[in-house]
Motif scaffolding. Structure first.
Motif, PDB file in Angstrom:
ATOM      1  N   GLY A  53       0.795  -1.225   0.000  1.00  0.00           N
ATOM      2  CA  GLY A  53       0.000   0.000   0.000  1.00  0.00           C
ATOM      3  C   GLY A  53       0.819   1.263   0.000  1.00  0.00           C
ATOM      4  O   GLY A  53       1.865   1.372  -0.663  1.00  0.00           O
ATOM      5  N   LEU A  54       0.386   2.222   0.802  1.00  0.00           N
ATOM      6  CA  LEU A  54       1.039   3.530   0.827  1.00  0.00           C
ATOM      7  C   LEU A  54       2.310   3.541   1.667  1.00  0.00           C
ATOM      8  O   LEU A  54       2.975   4.577   1.745  1.00  0.00           O
ATOM      9  N   ALA A  55       2.653   2.417   2.288  1.00  0.00           N
ATOM     10  CA  ALA A  55       3.951   2.365   2.964  1.00  0.00           C
ATOM     11  C   ALA A  55       5.077   2.446   1.935  1.00  0.00           C
ATOM     12  O   ALA A  55       6.168   2.928   2.223  1.00  0.00           O
ATOM     13  N   ASP A  56       4.803   1.977   0.713  1.00  0.00           N
ATOM     14  CA  ASP A  56       5.744   2.116  -0.403  1.00  0.00           C
ATOM     15  C   ASP A  56       4.932   2.197  -1.689  1.00  0.00           C
ATOM     16  O   ASP A  56       4.640   1.181  -2.322  1.00  0.00           O
ATOM     17  N   PRO A  57       4.534   3.391  -2.104  1.00  0.00           N
ATOM     18  CA  PRO A  57       3.692   3.540  -3.306  1.00  0.00           C
ATOM     19  C   PRO A  57       4.364   3.032  -4.573  1.00  0.00           C
ATOM     20  O   PRO A  57       3.701   2.788  -5.577  1.00  0.00           O
ATOM     21  N   ASN A  58       5.701   2.832  -4.543  1.00  0.00           N
ATOM     22  CA  ASN A  58       6.403   2.355  -5.730  1.00  0.00           C
ATOM     23  C   ASN A  58       6.262   0.847  -5.926  1.00  0.00           C
ATOM     24  O   ASN A  58       6.658   0.323  -6.974  1.00  0.00           O
ATOM     25  N   ALA A  59       5.718   0.128  -4.947  1.00  0.00           N
ATOM     26  CA  ALA A  59       5.649  -1.335  -5.043  1.00  0.00           C
ATOM     27  C   ALA A  59       4.856  -1.768  -6.265  1.00  0.00           C
ATOM     28  O   ALA A  59       5.274  -2.664  -7.008  1.00  0.00           O
TER      29      ALA A  59
END
Length: 730
Positions: free
Chosen positions: A305-311
């Motif tokens: 999720g938004l913990a790492d949007p690049n995932a």
């Protein structure tokens, strides 16, 4: 149709070893202790010949058919078998007619074993359903597929599901030696021995499949040159006898979904090693890489999720690269995406959408869009739509506090911002803006509505219960105790000092294939529990053992005193719970409580635990806490100093437990409840405890103390503080 179990028609010596060594009784059955071990529900049902319809579910070679054979040898009912691969509705109707005749003419029940039950189509399974419902048949189904997906839902709802697991290496070793030593059915007439590592290799490659192990053992024995009566199996022979086992994987089967589930959960749990293992297992078995990438795209938003949007960007890029390159080099891109997700920070804050969806579904009427948020391009002149809207870009930092949710949802939080990765950077900003947003809401938009019905007796009772705090305190205590237990469905649980069953019923709910034994101290508690237990199935219901002396009850459980109610001698429990087993007023009470725990410890299964809730008397409220009159409070405190001087403290209790168990985990559970002291209660406390503790009071002084306390405390609400120790012993 009973040929499967009809050994009279078959020359047993001509049969394969795996067939010959099938257990005939429960005592010969090895493995599956979680469903067939001492005290388990299924074992009790078989021993009592009170079997209800069941479905055995598990991989090949785990003992489903063997368990049916044991039941056939144990039950007094007629036992019939059908193989769903070889039989259809015609054969089933023949069995139905025969079962009806047995029931009508002789009152004899029929147990019907259907092997590979998932192979029947819906109409075939439907043909069986009415006869299971009306009791003509007791069904035993065996399936390698998940019955919740592959078996008629109506049949599943009328059956208990028992999942058989791959046998452990220890189980397989026992099975091998059982075959080697059995003179009647195995190789007990020979002197069979193994080179170091030979038997271990057979067990390891069998991977929980007893049939595979015994087939390999038989091949090893018959192909080994004998020296007289001696058979020496080398490691080389063992390796030749059992070939490399194919990976158990079927793209349309249950295991397919189990493996992808394990893969996704490993990504979610940030375990890159496990993620690579399950990924390799899928690739090795020929899983479609596009399917794996689809699941990783979901995980990129659901779990990262938004913990790492690049995932999601990384996974999509790897998927595109794979499509351009293909296999085998494309495995690098599968691995790259999996490792990125497994090592990325995690957040499931996007699940807030489903909270919002739930709020929408539960709306009694459509929520009005606030006027200032409505479309001004169409109705601004006639209705004033859009009036009052503040354009965020016209303000500093492109943000201004205003109402965006409907009136009735003001203050509702759907997005719970995380504190890891990218979200950690925005958390403070989101929370600060939310606080300002809530502060800016018009209080008149959601007026407070309070109602009061003085004639509503039920409401009055509810209010008194709520105000006392007793019910919520008990619920909290129960929840805290079960938080400290890792219970599985087949566990055996012993509840000491069960009282009226607060812990018993929760344990019963969590162990539908296990056993719950409730110890109570007197006939009143037995009668209370029995009222509800009497409405349950006698085999699965909790068992009650009564005794004022807990030590005697524990000794009885060990020696088999309670075998008349189905509690076998030497039964062991995965979990033992208790309330106020060692709560004590004196050192002698503590000593007695420790003796009880010593006996309870002997009843634990390997890896078992004991969880207690013990009221800490030394840290509870005292009468002096509720007196604010100098001389009277001083008098009470003087008495309490002596009264509580002999009460074991927190340190006394923990030190004693550490000497007995070594490892002790302790946490506090504090609560406050409103108590009302009656005059008779106060008189009893003063005469039994306070006056003897003060010692030198005259009759006049004692009478005065009693009257003062009655005057101050009688019928007054006392906010009583209690502290309990939640103790875990393993």
């Amino acid at each position: 149709m009973g040929e499967l179990f009809d050994s009279n028609r078959i020359d047993i010596k001509s049969q394969p070893l795996a067939y010959r060594m099938r257990p005939r009784t429960l005592d010969e059955y090895i493995g599956q202790d979680h469903i067939i071990g001492p005290g388990r529900l299924l074992r009790r049902s078989i021993q009592a010949d009170q079997l209800s319809s069941v479905i055995f579910y598990g991989p090949p070679g785990t003992g489903k058919t063997t368990l049916a054979r044991v039941i056939a040898n144990t039950t007094k009912s007629h036992f019939s078998t059908i193989n769903a691969v070889l039989s259809g509705v015609k054969e089933l109707r023949e069995e139905i007619d025969a079962a009806k005749n047995r029931l009508d003419l002789y009152g004899s029940r029929t147990i019907l074993f259907v092997d590979e039950v998932h192979r029947w189509n819906k109409s075939q399974q439907d043909a069986l359903l009415p006869w299971v419902e009306n009791g003509t048949f007791i069904l035993i189904g065996a399936t390698t597929e998940n019955p919740f997906f592959e078996v008629n839902a109506a049949l599943v709802s009328r059956s208990r599901i028992f999942q058989l697991k791959p046998l452990t290496d220890e189980d397989l070793t026992k099975i091998a030696w059982q075959a080697v030593r059995d003179k009647e059915r195995g190789y007990g007439t020979l002197d069979v021995s193994f080179e170091d590592g030979a038997l271990e290799h057979l067990v390891d490659v069998a991977r929980g499949d007893a049939r595979s192990l015994l087939n390999a053992l038989e091949l090893a024995v018959v192909t080994t040159k004998r020296d007289g009566n001696k058979v020496y199996i080398t490691k080389e022979t063992a390796e030749e006898s059992i070939q490399r086992k194919a990976v158990l994987y079927d793209k349309e089967g249950d295991y397919h979904f189990d493996v992808i589930s394990a893969f996704i959960k490993s990504l979610r749990g940030s375990d890159p090693d496990a993620a690579l293992y399950w990924l390799a297992k899928m690739v090795y078995a020929g899983e479609d890489p596009r399917f794996i990438f689809r699941r990783m795209m979901i995980s990129a938003c659901e779990d990262v999720g938004l913990a790492d949007p690049n995932a999601i960007v990384v996974v999509q890029s790897d998927a595109a690269a794979f499509n351009a390159i293909g296999m085998p080099e494309g495995r690098y891109h599968l691995t790259h995406a999996a490792l990125y997700l497994a090592t990325a920070p995690k957040s499931n804050s996007e699940m807030g959408f489903f909270d919002a969806l739930k709020a929408v579904e539960q709306e009694s009427a459509a929520s009005e869009v606030p006027n200032h948020l409505r479309d001004a391009s169409r109705d601004s002149k006639g209705f004033g739509h859009g009036e009052g809207y503040m354009y965020p870009h016209a303000y500093q930092d492109h943000w201004v506090a205003q109402q965006y949710l409907p009136n009735e949802l003001q203050g509702k939080v759907f997005y719970h911002v995380g504190n890891i990765g990218y979200e950690k950077k925005i958390a403070d900003l989101v929370n600060r803006r939310r606080e300002i947003q809530l502060e800016s809401v018009d209080i008149n938009a959601f007026p407070e509505n309070l109602t009061f019905s003085p004639d509503d007796k039920g409401r009055d009772l509810w209010l008194r219960r709520t105000m006392s705090g007793r019910s919520s305190a008990l619920e909290g205590m129960r929840n805290r105790m079960f938080e400290n237990l890792s219970i599985i469905r087949s566990d055996r649980v012993l509840v000491l000092n069960a009282g009226h069953g607060l812990l018993v019923w929760e344990a019963f709910r969590q162990t539908p294939e296990g056993l719950v034994v409730a110890h109570v101290r007197n006939a009143e508690e037995t009668a209370y529990l029995s009222q509800y237990i009497g409405t349950l199935d006698s085999v699965s219901a909790p068992k009650i053992v009564q005794g004022q002396d807990v030590n005697n009850v524990l000794s009885g459980l060990e020696s088999g005193t309670f075998s008349n109610i189905g509690i076998e001698k030497g039964l062991r429990f995965e979990h033992i719970q208790g309330r106020n087993i060692i709560s004590c007023k004196t050192a002698k009470d503590l000593e007695n409580g420790l003796a009880v725990l010593g006996k309870a410890k002997a009843l634990l299964a390997p890896g078992g635990d004991i969880v207690l809730c013990e009221t800490l008397i030394s840290e509870a409220s005292r009468l002096s806490d509720f007196i604010h009159m100098g001389p009277l409070q001083e008098t009470l405190m003087k008495a309490e100093k002596k009264i509580y001087s002999t009460v074991p403290t927190r340190t006394d209790i923990i030190d004693a437990l550490e000497k007995l168990f070594g490892k002790v985990s302790v946490s506090d559970y504090r609560f406050t409840e409103s108590r009302t002291a009656r005059e008779s209660d106060i008189v009893r406390w003063v005469r039994n405890s306070y006056i003897p503790a003060l010692g030198n009071l005259t009759d006049t002084e004692a009478s005065k103390l009693e009257k003062e306390l009655v005057s101050v405390l009688s019928a007054a609400p006392l906010m009583w503080n209690t502290n309990c120790l939640i103790i875990s012993l393993s």
